[in-house]
Scaffold this active site. Structure first.
Site, PDB file in Angstrom:
ATOM      1  N   CYS A 258       0.763  -1.268   0.039  1.00 57.25           N
ATOM      2  CA  CYS A 258       0.100   0.207  -0.030  1.00 57.25           C
ATOM      3  C   CYS A 258       0.962   1.262  -0.023  1.00 57.25           C
ATOM      4  O   CYS A 258       0.779   2.198  -0.828  1.00 57.25           O
ATOM      5  CB  CYS A 258      -0.932  -0.093   1.091  1.00 57.25           C
ATOM      6  SG  CYS A 258      -0.336   0.055   2.953  1.00 57.25           S
ATOM      7  N   HIS A 307      -2.709   1.401   6.778  1.00 54.53           N
ATOM      8  CA  HIS A 307      -2.940   1.468   5.491  1.00 54.53           C
ATOM      9  C   HIS A 307      -3.044   2.752   4.646  1.00 54.53           C
ATOM     10  O   HIS A 307      -3.540   3.938   5.301  1.00 54.53           O
ATOM     11  CB  HIS A 307      -4.608   0.740   5.177  1.00 54.53           C
ATOM     12  CG  HIS A 307      -4.628   0.455   3.670  1.00 54.53           C
ATOM     13  ND1 HIS A 307      -4.048  -0.581   2.903  1.00 54.53           N
ATOM     14  CD2 HIS A 307      -5.521   0.767   2.904  1.00 54.53           C
ATOM     15  CE1 HIS A 307      -4.432  -0.386   1.918  1.00 54.53           C
ATOM     16  NE2 HIS A 307      -5.321   0.237   1.591  1.00 54.53           N
ATOM     17  N   HIS A 319      -5.961   1.883  -4.319  1.00 49.05           N
ATOM     18  CA  HIS A 319      -4.868   1.559  -3.465  1.00 49.05           C
ATOM     19  C   HIS A 319      -4.690  -0.030  -3.960  1.00 49.05           C
ATOM     20  O   HIS A 319      -5.045  -0.741  -4.570  1.00 49.05           O
ATOM     21  CB  HIS A 319      -5.621   1.481  -1.837  1.00 49.05           C
ATOM     22  CG  HIS A 319      -6.583   0.368  -1.836  1.00 49.05           C
ATOM     23  ND1 HIS A 319      -7.253   0.250  -0.586  1.00 49.05           N
ATOM     24  CD2 HIS A 319      -7.503   0.030  -2.480  1.00 49.05           C
ATOM     25  CE1 HIS A 319      -8.154  -0.802  -0.749  1.00 49.05           C
ATOM     26  NE2 HIS A 319      -8.645  -0.948  -1.826  1.00 49.05           N
TER      27      HIS A 319
END
Length: 345
Positions: A258, A307, A319
């Protein structure tokens, strides 16, 4: 609102092969990990366990990324310090040779001055601390000796700093190994659970991933402008990676985790940002309201900030979500991850 569909991946054949089945894609070697949504506490059974293992792997991945970034910096610092020490040693050797010439000249002209004997001894600091001895030296000798002493101290300091950095580097590499082992362990357990599923259950997982990919292709992002040009440019770079696989610790160009995706995208427009999601959460201008985000803003998810992705517009995030998945657009509301805040660059 205008509809924006993801561009075709750079290697369609490669990514098509990856989507043969989610079960196969999630057959992560110890190389695959990700930010997976928090499991629903009401869910039972194997899928909930897999979700939890992926979440744990994600947290460990970001810690690994932080340790890797620290190790890289320490390695550069150690190299710079060692190179500086080598140059100083060379300068010191040259200066010692010049002092030797002075001593030789004194000896030939009638014997070596006692002060020069002290000068060339193993402890010139002791000589300099003796004020009476300084009177015996000419101006040139005094200057040379003071420079010699200064360079000796500098060299000792450089070597001490290099030794300290090497020790830090050793500790950091140990941490890296521990985090890598933790990630691999979590993913291996998840794979074991996946292997325990029936063919029907595996097919359901594969279908779920296929639906997510199709939804990403049909994502309607709207036509809202980015807040800054650098955010717009980085977002465009990230869009070009849609369809590529998630691999833990990866920073592109063919695979990402990520924070690897976001840092890679900004790097393409000559903007350097930290490597980890936690560090990226504390840069730029904080945007506390989801409704105030603009396309290209970073979006920080989960209470532990583990994240990160790009706000894509119309309630969507771009993402790299989880093991076995690919870079894609996804509804923030359906991601299962709590929104913390946005970051505008």
């Amino acid at each position: 609102m205008a509809s924006h569909r993801r561009p075709k991946p750079p290697n369609a054949a490669y990514t098509a092969a990856l989507t043969a089945s989610a079960a196969a894609a999630v057959a992560v070697s110890a190389q695959t990990a990700s930010a997976d949504p928090l499991p629903d506490p009401t869910k039972k059974g194997v899928q909930a366990q897999i979700d939890r293992l992926y979440e744990d792997a994600t947290q460990a991945t970001e810690k690994y990324n932080g340790a890797k970034e620290k190790a890289d910096k320490l390695e550069k610092q150690v190299k710079d310090l060692q190179e500086t020490a080598a140059r100083k040693q060379g300068d010191l050797n040259d200066l010692r040779d010049r002092l030797g010439v002075i001593a030789t000249a004194q000896y030939r002209s009638g014997g070596l001055d006692p002060s020069m004997q002290l000068l060339l001894s193993s402890d010139p600091d002791k000589y300099l601390d003796t004020a009476s001895a300084l009177d015996r030296l000419g101006d040139r000798q005094t200057t040379e000796l003071k420079e010699f002493q200064s360079q000796q101290r500098d060299l000792a300091q450089q070597r001490k700093q290099a030794a300290e950095k090497l020790e830090d580097l050793g500790d950091t590499r140990t941490e890296l190994g521990a985090k890598k082992q933790e990630i691999q362990s979590k993913l291996a357990k998840a794979q074991k659970l996946l292997n325990s599923l029936s063919a029907k259950e595996k097919a359901e997982i594969a279908k779920k991933e296929e639906r997510a990919d199709r939804s990403s292709e049909r994502a309607k992002l709207g036509n809202e402008a980015s807040a800054t040009q650098r955010a717009a440019s980085a977002f465009e770079a990230a869009k070009s990676r849609v369809g590529l696989p998630y691999v833990w610790g990866a920073t592109g160009p063919g695979s990402f985790d990520c924070s690897g995706l976001t840092s890679w995208a900004f790097k393409q427009v000559d903007v350097s940002i930290p490597r980890t999601s936690q560090a990226q959460a504390n840069i730029g201008t904080r945007i506390n309201s989801l409704s105030a985000l603009k396309p290209g803003d970073l979006i920080i998810m989960r209470t532990d900030l583990s994240h990160v992705g790009f706000y894509a517009g119309n309630g969507q995030i771009l993402h790299a979500p989880k093991p076995g998945a690919k870079v894609r657009y996804e509804s923030i509301a359906r991601s299962g991850m709590p929104f913390m805040w946005g970051v505008r660059m």
